[in-house]
Motif scaffolding. Structure first.
Motif, mmCIF file in Angstrom:
data_model
loop_
_atom_site.group_PDB
_atom_site.id
_atom_site.type_symbol
_atom_site.label_atom_id
_atom_site.label_comp_id
_atom_site.label_asym_id
_atom_site.label_seq_id
_atom_site.Cartn_x
_atom_site.Cartn_y
_atom_site.Cartn_z
ATOM 1 N N GLN A 123 17.121 7.261 1.852
ATOM 2 C CA GLN A 123 16.076 6.317 1.567
ATOM 3 C C GLN A 123 15.898 5.931 0.121
ATOM 4 O OE1 GLN A 123 12.289 8.137 2.674
ATOM 5 N NE2 GLN A 123 11.191 6.099 2.650
ATOM 6 N N ASP A 127 11.311 1.235 1.510
ATOM 7 C CA ASP A 127 10.430 1.974 2.247
ATOM 8 C C ASP A 127 10.740 2.100 3.583
ATOM 9 O OD1 ASP A 127 10.634 -0.623 3.803
ATOM 10 O OD2 ASP A 127 9.248 -1.721 2.486
ATOM 11 N N GLU A 203 2.860 6.043 5.579
ATOM 12 C CA GLU A 203 3.056 5.087 4.305
ATOM 13 C C GLU A 203 1.754 4.346 4.094
ATOM 14 O OE1 GLU A 203 7.466 3.441 3.293
ATOM 15 O OE2 GLU A 203 6.326 2.388 4.854
ATOM 16 N N SER A 207 -0.672 4.167 0.804
ATOM 17 C CA SER A 207 -0.923 2.972 -0.097
ATOM 18 C C SER A 207 -2.534 2.732 -0.085
ATOM 19 C CB SER A 207 -0.364 1.696 0.826
ATOM 20 O OG SER A 207 -0.764 1.464 2.067
#
Length: 211
Positions: A123, A127, A203, A207
């Motif tokens: 990864q 993202d 994720e 954020s």
């Protein structure tokens, strides 16, 4: 075929670069079948040769127009360096046979390369969505090397999905270690799609916390 609109500049969404031949042929084959032109590539639709036939001129024009259209479609879906090799061929079948001879490997060789690519993929700074797309592309190409009999065997499909889940989780960044451990202890194991859904949600939470 008469009255067919000029769609010769149309192209498929995949570009042949020499490494994705299996997937490219899958997409191109279905594209040509949808256009009812696959027979030009297989050699079923041959160039009219009976000059005494009443419709010879019309049949020849149709065949040459369709043949040229297929060659154009193929040229639009390969890299420039590959396309430059095709100029010496006059029929779609010759073009297709050349690419097949050049890029077809044994199933084992293709499987080996794809398995190696999957193991090497990480990864890193991608993202979740981009990473999943990259991994899925390799999985899809690997699936094309499987026989239809194997794909119909439910136990194999279950094992393949579990293997994909392990490959995906192993390649995640260490940021997801906590969630990865939780997923591995699920019984039964979740699908890759469900895991991606959870990771995307995680994720988003990160954020929001970073704002």
């Amino acid at each position: 075929m008469a009255g067919r609109k000029d769609d010769s500049l149309q192209s498929i969404s995949v570009q042949l670069d020499g490494k994705n031949y299996s997937y490219w042929t899958y997409v191109m084959k279905n594209f040509l079948r949808r256009k009812s032109m696959w027979g030009y590539v297989t050699g079923v639709c041959v160039k009219p040769a009976d000059i005494k036939a009443a419709d010879y001129a019309k049949s020849l024009d149709t065949w040459e127009a369709d043949n040229a259209k297929i060659i154009t479609w193929i040229n639009n879906s390969v890299t420039h360096s590959i396309g430059a090799q095709l100029a010496k061929y006059e029929t779609a079948k010759q073009v297709w046979d050349h690419l097949s001879k050049l890029y077809t490997q044994s199933n084992f060789a293709k499987q080996y390369q794809l398995e190696a690519d999957i193991r090497a993929l990480r990864q890193r700074d991608m993202d979740i969505q981009d990473f999943y797309s990259a991994m899925s592309k390799l999985w899809d190409q690997l699936a094309l090397t499987e026989s239809s009999e194997l794909q119909a065997f439910s136990a194999y499909v279950t094992h393949r999905e579990e293997k994909r889940l392990v490959q995906f989780l192993m390649a995640l960044r260490d940021d997801f270690e906590g969630l990865r451990g939780t997923i591995l202890h699920h019984s039964p194991l979740p699908s890759v799609d469900l895991v991606v859904h959870e990771l995307l949600a995680e994720e988003i939470r990160w954020s929001l916390h970073s704002l």
